[in-house]
Design an enzyme around this catalytic site. Structure first.
Site, PDB file in Angstrom:
ATOM      1  N   ASP A  35       0.611  -1.613  -0.153  1.00  0.00           N
ATOM      2  CA  ASP A  35       0.236  -0.391   0.213  1.00  0.00           C
ATOM      3  C   ASP A  35       1.126   1.352   0.011  1.00  0.00           C
ATOM      4  O   ASP A  35       1.378   1.906   1.289  1.00  0.00           O
ATOM      5  CB  ASP A  35      -0.306   0.560   1.033  1.00  0.00           C
ATOM      6  CG  ASP A  35      -1.085   0.578   1.529  1.00  0.00           C
ATOM      7  OD1 ASP A  35      -1.967   2.574   0.195  1.00  0.00           O
ATOM      8  OD2 ASP A  35      -2.530   1.296   2.308  1.00  0.00           O
TER       9      ASP A  35
ATOM     10  N   THR B 267      -3.027   5.610  -3.270  1.00  0.00           N
ATOM     11  CA  THR B 267      -3.543   6.674  -3.466  1.00  0.00           C
ATOM     12  C   THR B 267      -3.532   8.005  -4.530  1.00  0.00           C
ATOM     13  O   THR B 267      -1.802   7.647  -5.176  1.00  0.00           O
ATOM     14  CB  THR B 267      -4.351   7.845  -2.729  1.00  0.00           C
ATOM     15  OG1 THR B 267      -3.067   8.130  -1.629  1.00  0.00           O
ATOM     16  CG2 THR B 267      -4.864   6.893  -1.379  1.00  0.00           C
TER      17      THR B 267
END
Ligand code: DSN
Length: 419
Positions: free
Chosen positions: A201, A228
Site C-alpha cells: 500500500d 492514492t
C-alpha cells in the site's frame, strides 16, 4: 468549458464564502499533514469539467452506457500512463479512494476468513490494514508484524517465523504513519516461501516512487501495489490498483462490479494529467526535494531535542512524540500548531498508551510545503517555529507572533492552482 467559480458568488454565497475561506487558509498557513498536497491547476480544471456529468460503468470498450468515445480515451490514457510511470503490467484507475482500492484487492484476490499479514496499526499500518473497527478487520484475519521504535527496523526473522506459523495468503507492506522505507526483497523472500501474494500500500509514497525518489516494489517482484492519487502524487482524490497481468481480471472485476458502480471520470481525467506530469523532470526534482526537505526538517527538530519516533525519516514524514518532548498530547499539539498557522495531525505512536483522539504525538510531512517551492532553509525555520510553539503552548503572544511570521513566509510561496 470548466467550472466558473464566479457563478457561485451570486447563486450560493454560503458555499462561495466557505470556498474562499478555505483558499485563504491554504494560502496563509503551512500544510504539513503528510497525506495532503496541492494538486496541479490542470487537475483542478479537469475536476470541474464536463466529465463529472458522465456515467461510465465498465471499462474502455466494454461499457454499460452509450456516449463513451471520450471517456474511453481518458481512461486508456490514465491506465497506459500508470503502467509507464510505475513499470507495471496492469492498472485499474477507477477506485474512488484509498480505502476502496485496498478493499478491492483483498476482496478480489482472497476469500473471507483468509489471513493477511500487515503492519501493526500503532506502528504505522492503516485502518484498511485490518483495524478491528473496519469491515476489513471483520472479513479477514489480520496477523501483525511490528517495528522497532528506536530505529524503525523490522525483525524479519520474527516476520518469517510468524508467516510460517500463520500461513497468510497475503503479505502487506505499506503504511500510513511509518517514517522509514521498506525492505521489499525480504518481504518477497518470505512470501515466496509460503506462496503468499505480495502487496504494497504505497498510498503515501506513490508519488515518490513515480518520481524515482523511493524504491519501486515491482522492481522486487511484488504482485500488487495500491496508491492514492492525491497525496505525494499530487493528483485528484482517488486510488489506483497496479498489478501483474495474472491478477488483472480479478482486480478489475473486484473494483467493478464487485465494489463500485460508476467511476468518477472527472477524477480519472485528473489522474491521466497527473501521470503525464509525473514523467517530467520537474516532478522527479519535486519528489527528491520532498525527501531532502523531510530529512532537513527532521534533523532540525532533532537538533532542538525533539523526540522523533525511530529517530528520523527515510521518506516524506516524521512522527513527533509530543508527550515526551513537551509534556502535551498530540491533540493539544495539533491545536497549538493550528493556532500558529501550521497544520499537522495528531498521531498515535507505536504501542501508544493513549487513545487515537488523544494520542502521544503528531505526524508531520513535507509534500505540500515542497509543492509550494519551500526548501531546506524554510524547513529549518519551520522546525524552530514548531518547537517554539510546542514549548510554549499557553503563551498566546508567542503563538500569535509565530502565526504572523508563518503567514509572512507563506506569502512568498504561491499555492499551485490558486495564485
Ligand atoms: N487519511 C490518510 C492519511 O492521512 O494517511 C490515510 O487514510
Amino acid at each position: 468549458m470548466t467550472a466558473n467559480i464566479d457563478y457561485l458568488e451570486k447563486n450560493d454565497p454560503a458555499v462561495f464564502n466557505a470556498l474562499k475561506g478555505e483558499e485563504e487558509r491554504q494560502k496563509s498557513g503551512i500544510e504539513l499533514i503528510p497525506s495532503e498536497n496541492y494538486t496541479f491547476p490542470e487537475v483542478l480544471a479537469a475536476l470541474g469539467s464536463v466529465f463529472t456529468n458522465k456515467y461510465s460503468e465498465g471499462y474502455p470498450g466494454r461499457r454499460y452506457y452509450g456516449g463513451q468515445e471520450y471517456t474511453d480515451i481518458i481512461e486508456n490514457l490514465a491506465r497506459d500512463r500508470a503502467k509507464t510511470v510505475f513499470r507495471c503490467e496492469h492498472a485499474n484507475v477507477q477506485p474512488l479512494s484509498g480505502s476502496a482500492m485496498n478493499q478491492a484487492v483483498y476482496l478480489g484476490l482472497l476469500e473471507p476468513g483468509d489471513t493477511i499479514m500487515a503492519m501493526d496499526l500503532s506502528h504505522g499500518g492503516h485502518l484498511t490494514h485490518g483495524a478491528p473497527v473496519s469491515h476489513m478487520g471483520k472479513i479477514f484475519n489480520f496477523e501483525r508484524y511490528v517495528t522497532n521504535p528506536v530505529d524503525g527496523s523490522i525483525d524479519f526473522d520474527q516476520v518469517r517465523k510468524d508467516a510460517l506459523k500463520h500461513k497468510p495468503k497475503m503479505i502487506l507492506a505499506g503504511y500510513t504513519s511509518y517514517p522509514r522505507d521498506i525492505d521489499y526483497a525480504k518481504f518477497k523472500q518470505i512470501a515466496d516461501e509460503i506462496g503468499a501474494i505480495t502487496m504494497t500500500d504505497a498510498s503515501h509514497f506513490g508519488g515518490l516512487v513515480a518520481g524515482d525518489a523511493m524504491k519501486n516494489p515491482f522492481d522486487f517482484g511484488f504482485d500488487v501495489v495500491t496508491t492514492t492519487t492525491h497525496k505525494s502524487l499530487r493528483g485528484p482524490r482517488g486510488g489506483m490498483v497496479l498489478c501483474k497481468k495474472e491478477f488483472a481480471k480479478k482486480i478489475d472485476k473486484s473494483v467493478f462490479p464487485g465494489l463500485q458502480g460508476g467511476p468518477h471520470m472527472n477524477a480519472i481525467a485528473g489522474i491521466a494529467i497527473t501521470l503525464l506530469k509525473a514523467q517530467q523532470d520537474e516532478f522527479k526534482q519535486y519528489a527528491n526535494q520532498v525527501l531532502i526537505n523531510a530529512k532537513t526538517l527532521a534533523q532540525a527538530l532533532l537538533d532542538r531535542q525533539a523526540s522523533l519516533v525511530t529517530g528520523g525519516t527515510d521518506n516524506h514524514m516524521m512522527v513527533l512524540d509530543t508527550s515526551i518532548s513537551y509534556g502535551i498530547n498530540g491533540k493539544v499539539a495539533e491545536a497549538v500548531l493550528d493556532q500558529a498557522g501550521i497544520t499537522t495531525n495528531k498521531q498515535i505512536i507505536p504501542d501508544d498508551p493513549n487513545p487515537p483522539l488523544r494520542p502521544s504525538g503528531i505526524r508531520i510531512g513535507t509534500p505540500a510545503a515542497t509543492a509550494r517551492g519551500m526548501g531546506e532553509k524554510d524547513m529549518v525555520q519551520l522546525a524552530d517555529w514548531i518547537v517554539d510553539a510546542l514549548q510554549n503552548p499557553e503563551d498566546e503572544n508567542k503563538i500569535a507572533g509565530i502565526k504572523h511570521d508563518v503567514e509572512q513566509l507563506c506569502r512568498k510561496f504561491a499555492v499551485p492552482g490558486l495564485d
